[in-house]
Enzyme design. Structure first.
Site, PDB file in Angstrom:
ATOM      1  N   LYS A 143       0.882  -1.185   0.000  1.00  0.00           N
ATOM      2  CA  LYS A 143       0.000   0.000   0.000  1.00  0.00           C
ATOM      3  C   LYS A 143       0.917   1.232   0.000  1.00  0.00           C
ATOM      4  O   LYS A 143       1.422   1.647   1.033  1.00  0.00           O
ATOM      5  CB  LYS A 143      -0.859  -0.028   1.276  1.00  0.00           C
ATOM      6  CG  LYS A 143      -2.140   0.783   1.315  1.00  0.00           C
ATOM      7  CD  LYS A 143      -2.154   2.205   0.863  1.00  0.00           C
ATOM      8  CE  LYS A 143      -1.898   3.275   1.880  1.00  0.00           C
ATOM      9  NZ  LYS A 143      -1.780   4.611   1.245  1.00  0.00           N
ATOM     10  N   GLY A 196       7.056   5.768   7.469  1.00  0.00           N
ATOM     11  CA  GLY A 196       6.257   6.992   7.407  1.00  0.00           C
ATOM     12  C   GLY A 196       6.445   7.793   8.677  1.00  0.00           C
ATOM     13  O   GLY A 196       7.480   7.696   9.343  1.00  0.00           O
ATOM     14  N   SER A 197       5.426   8.561   9.032  1.00  0.00           N
ATOM     15  CA  SER A 197       5.562   9.471  10.169  1.00  0.00           C
ATOM     16  C   SER A 197       5.440   8.727  11.500  1.00  0.00           C
ATOM     17  O   SER A 197       4.877   7.626  11.565  1.00  0.00           O
ATOM     18  CB  SER A 197       4.486  10.550  10.088  1.00  0.00           C
ATOM     19  OG  SER A 197       3.223   9.931  10.178  1.00  0.00           O
ATOM     20  N   GLY A 201       3.017   5.548  12.492  1.00  0.00           N
ATOM     21  CA  GLY A 201       3.735   4.334  12.918  1.00  0.00           C
ATOM     22  C   GLY A 201       3.326   3.893  14.311  1.00  0.00           C
ATOM     23  O   GLY A 201       3.097   2.708  14.565  1.00  0.00           O
ATOM     24  N   GLU A 218       9.736   2.299  10.419  1.00  0.00           N
ATOM     25  CA  GLU A 218      10.804   3.277  10.174  1.00  0.00           C
ATOM     26  C   GLU A 218      10.118   4.630  10.098  1.00  0.00           C
ATOM     27  O   GLU A 218       9.263   4.828   9.239  1.00  0.00           O
ATOM     28  CB  GLU A 218      11.531   2.982   8.853  1.00  0.00           C
ATOM     29  CG  GLU A 218      12.348   1.712   8.850  1.00  0.00           C
ATOM     30  CD  GLU A 218      13.578   1.778   9.745  1.00  0.00           C
ATOM     31  OE1 GLU A 218      13.900   2.861  10.270  1.00  0.00           O
ATOM     32  OE2 GLU A 218      14.198   0.721   9.938  1.00  0.00           O
TER      33      GLU A 218
HETATM   34  P1  NAP Z   1       2.539   9.136   6.665  1.00  0.00           P
HETATM   35  O1  NAP Z   1       1.536  10.191   6.548  1.00  0.00           O
HETATM   36  O2  NAP Z   1       2.734   8.492   7.981  1.00  0.00           O
HETATM   37  O3  NAP Z   1       2.182   8.051   5.553  1.00  0.00           O
HETATM   38  C1  NAP Z   1       2.975   6.926   5.303  1.00  0.00           C
HETATM   39  C2  NAP Z   1       2.128   5.824   4.705  1.00  0.00           C
HETATM   40  O4  NAP Z   1       1.185   5.413   5.693  1.00  0.00           O
HETATM   41  C3  NAP Z   1       1.311   6.243   3.501  1.00  0.00           C
HETATM   42  O5  NAP Z   1       1.178   5.157   2.618  1.00  0.00           O
HETATM   43  C4  NAP Z   1      -0.028   6.583   4.120  1.00  0.00           C
HETATM   44  O6  NAP Z   1      -1.100   6.491   3.214  1.00  0.00           O
HETATM   45  C5  NAP Z   1      -0.131   5.515   5.174  1.00  0.00           C
HETATM   46  N1  NAP Z   1      -1.024   5.837   6.295  1.00  0.00           N
HETATM   47  C6  NAP Z   1      -1.422   7.043   6.735  1.00  0.00           C
HETATM   48  N2  NAP Z   1      -2.245   6.906   7.798  1.00  0.00           N
HETATM   49  C7  NAP Z   1      -2.377   5.575   8.024  1.00  0.00           C
HETATM   50  C8  NAP Z   1      -3.080   4.790   8.963  1.00  0.00           C
HETATM   51  N3  NAP Z   1      -3.848   5.330   9.922  1.00  0.00           N
HETATM   52  N4  NAP Z   1      -2.983   3.447   8.888  1.00  0.00           N
HETATM   53  C9  NAP Z   1      -2.207   2.850   7.947  1.00  0.00           C
HETATM   54  N5  NAP Z   1      -1.530   3.550   7.016  1.00  0.00           N
HETATM   55  C10 NAP Z   1      -1.596   4.896   7.055  1.00  0.00           C
HETATM   56  O7  NAP Z   1       3.985   9.662   6.209  1.00  0.00           O
HETATM   57  P2  NAP Z   1       4.343  10.432   4.874  1.00  0.00           P
HETATM   58  O8  NAP Z   1       3.876  11.836   4.993  1.00  0.00           O
HETATM   59  O9  NAP Z   1       3.899   9.636   3.698  1.00  0.00           O
HETATM   60  O10 NAP Z   1       5.929  10.375   4.911  1.00  0.00           O
HETATM   61  C11 NAP Z   1       6.706  11.286   5.616  1.00  0.00           C
HETATM   62  C12 NAP Z   1       7.197  10.673   6.915  1.00  0.00           C
HETATM   63  O11 NAP Z   1       7.892   9.460   6.637  1.00  0.00           O
HETATM   64  C13 NAP Z   1       8.200  11.553   7.635  1.00  0.00           C
HETATM   65  O12 NAP Z   1       7.931  11.530   9.007  1.00  0.00           O
HETATM   66  C14 NAP Z   1       9.540  10.869   7.340  1.00  0.00           C
HETATM   67  O13 NAP Z   1      10.532  11.123   8.291  1.00  0.00           O
HETATM   68  C15 NAP Z   1       9.117   9.433   7.324  1.00  0.00           C
HETATM   69  N6  NAP Z   1      10.083   8.610   6.598  1.00  0.00           N
HETATM   70  C16 NAP Z   1      10.859   7.749   7.310  1.00  0.00           C
HETATM   71  C17 NAP Z   1      11.823   6.994   6.666  1.00  0.00           C
HETATM   72  C18 NAP Z   1      12.695   6.040   7.432  1.00  0.00           C
HETATM   73  O14 NAP Z   1      13.236   5.133   6.825  1.00  0.00           O
HETATM   74  N7  NAP Z   1      12.874   6.205   8.733  1.00  0.00           N
HETATM   75  C19 NAP Z   1      11.977   7.093   5.285  1.00  0.00           C
HETATM   76  C20 NAP Z   1      11.157   7.981   4.592  1.00  0.00           C
HETATM   77  C21 NAP Z   1      10.206   8.724   5.256  1.00  0.00           C
HETATM   78  P3  NAP Z   1      -1.699   7.831   2.545  1.00  0.00           P
HETATM   79  O15 NAP Z   1      -0.615   8.398   1.705  1.00  0.00           O
HETATM   80  O16 NAP Z   1      -2.834   7.326   1.767  1.00  0.00           O
HETATM   81  O17 NAP Z   1      -2.096   8.725   3.666  1.00  0.00           O
END
Ligand code: NAP
Length: 464
Positions: A143, A196-197, A201, A218
């Protein structure tokens, strides 16, 4: 328009999980070297299509073309690397303490993996998860982020073209709160890997914890570069520019803080400001562009809110801090490279992940003080130190509380041969990338076999 994808619902997740289950028996029994050959082919196809995929990334996500191409290259490297693991996937054989008995540990697949990925590395991050999951014999439901569904679709199509059997890799699109959460809690899924965030997470950790499901997360970062008084200052400035404003500051490893020794604080700020003011914003497909747009309106507004927070907290804004209105920038979500100085470690802009082109510069008294400042956030992903002193670098290497530490290099630029991931609010569970200690440990589990061929009852420990 970049592309059109289906908006999946719960029924699609049900079907995807069902397909992954059906394919699992066939895939787990497919010899790992054969699985590796398919991955190798996928890496070859990715490689042939690198240019068009890189351009697609820039169009869909906004990062500059050189970085889009770098993202695809990471997927290519991961494909070849994991293809090779098909001929290793080694366990251990160790001697038994009893005669006529042997024992070994084997890597076996976990089952059906649900993979949830973000938008900032729309091909590399799916590849970090999909390739190792597949080489270990798992089947997958992916996803990806709703902001970059087309890149993920192309990536999956390439694996299908490489010969992946039906049902081994399944793709669902749709809002995370609905489709992602349903996938994470689906009874047919054995494990979840999420990037993700922190907020998402943590929520998923709660959901999976309650149903005893393995999850790897992560998450975000509040990464910092330390610049010591003996540093090569020009190099440190370049590192801060690349770490702070590369990918428009939208990397989990972005250097959003620079902690500078008081003796060179002023000099560093002057050089850093001058260099950052020369960065060109614009269309990432244009060669001269250094910094692209931020991903969407929500993120654009969030970053500008943080600029206001910084000002209210008493930090001094010396560059940027507003939307870019020049030329074509006025039509997109562009924010000028932004620098705050006189930032103190406890300020929100120094503690919370902004995920945009905003860098806070903090003064430190000495090395110990700098390390304490770096460590004093809830995150622990990446850190860096610029110094010419081998002893300072050794202390930093030992005491910085982050999953990754760079010496005389910026906080970004991990290579796939080593495990990737953070501690504290940056990560939970095992690691991504890398072989042993990284992806293979995440996407396989150990099965331990004891075989007694003595023909009599032998009791370990007791017979000793
Ligand atoms: P996000 O809003 O947490 O989304 C990440 C993924 O999770 C997306 O596919 C999102 O789908 C999905 N998601 C959102 N809410 C969810 C829920 N309640 N249940 C299950 N899945 C859900 O993060 P983002 O804005 O895409 O990415 C930015 C973040 O990722 C930043 O905090 C960054 O630091 C982190 N990141 C970490 C790493 C690492 O390796 N540590 C690498 C890259 C990025 P939708 O798009 O449909 O909302």
């Amino acid at each position: 328009m970049v592309g059109v994808v289906v908006r999946s619902g719960r029924e699609d997740v049900d079907q995807a999980v069902k397909a992954a289950h059906r394919a699992y028996e066939l895939w787990r029994l497919t010899p790992a070297p054969r699985r590796g050959e398919i991955l190798f082919k996928a890496a070859e196809i990715l490689s042939r299509n690198k240019e068009s995929l890189g351009r697609l990334e820039t169009r869909e996500m906004g990062k500059v073309l050189s970085e889009g191409l770098g993202d695809v290259q990471e997927a290519i490297d991961m494909g070849y690397y994991m293809a090779g693991e098909g001929r290793r996937l080694s366990g251990e054989t160790v001697p038994s303490e009893l005669p006529d008995k042997d024992m070994k540990s084997l890597r076996v697949p976990v089952g059906v993996f649900g993979l949830i990925t973000p938008w900032n590395f729309p091909i590399a991050i799916p590849s970090w998860k999909v390739f190792p999951a597949l080489i270990c014999g798992n089947t997958v439901v992916l996803k990806p982020s709703s902001d970059t569904p087309v890149c993920a679709t192309k990536f999956v199509e390439i694996l299908v073209e490489a010969g992946l059997p039906k049902g081994v890799l399944n793709l669902v699109h749709g809002p995370g709160g609905e489709v992602g959460e349903y996938l994470a809690s689906h009874p047919g899924v054995d494990a979840i890997s999420f990037t993700g965030s922190f907020d998402t997470g943590k929520r998923l950790e709660g959901i999976c914890g309650a149903i005893h499901r393995m999850i790897v997360t992560e998450m975000g970062g509040k990464n910092a570069i330390i610049v010591m008084d003996d540093a090569n200052l020009d190099l440190a400035v370049e590192g801060a520019i690349w770490g702070g404003f590369g990918t428009t500051g939208q990397r989990c490893t972005a250097a959003s803080r620079v902690v500078v020794h008081r003796k060179i604080y002023q000099k560093f700020i002057e050089k850093f400001r001058k260099r950052a003011s020369r960065l060109k914003l614009g269309d990432g497909l244009q060669k001269e562009t250094d910094v692209g747009p931020v991903i969407n309106e929500t993120q654009f507004n969030k970053i500008l809110r943080y600029v206001e927070v910084g000002k209210k907290e008493g930090a001094k804004l010396i560059l940027g801090g507003k939307a870019c209105q020049k030329g074509n920038c006025a039509e997109g979500y562009f924010i000028e490279p932004t620098i705050f100085v006189n930032v103190t470690p406890e300020m929100r802009i120094a503690q919370e992940e902004i995920f945009g082109p905003v860098v806070s510069v903090i003064k430190a008294e000495n090395l110990g003080d700098a390390i304490r400042i770096v460590n004093r956030t809830p995150y622990g992903l990446s850190s860096a130190i610029y110094t010419q002193d081998v002893n300072s670098s050794a202390v930093a290497e030992r005491d910085l509380e982050t999953g990754i530490v760079y010496i005389n290099a910026s906080t970004i630029g991990a290579e796939i041969q080593l495990p990737f991931g953070g501690i504290k609010h940056s990560g939970y569970g095992r690691k991504e990338a890398g072989g042993r200690g990284g992806a293979l440990d995440t996407y396989s589990r150990w099965k331990v076999i004891y075989r007694d061929f003595s023909g009599r009852l032998q009791k370990a420990q007791i017979d000793k």
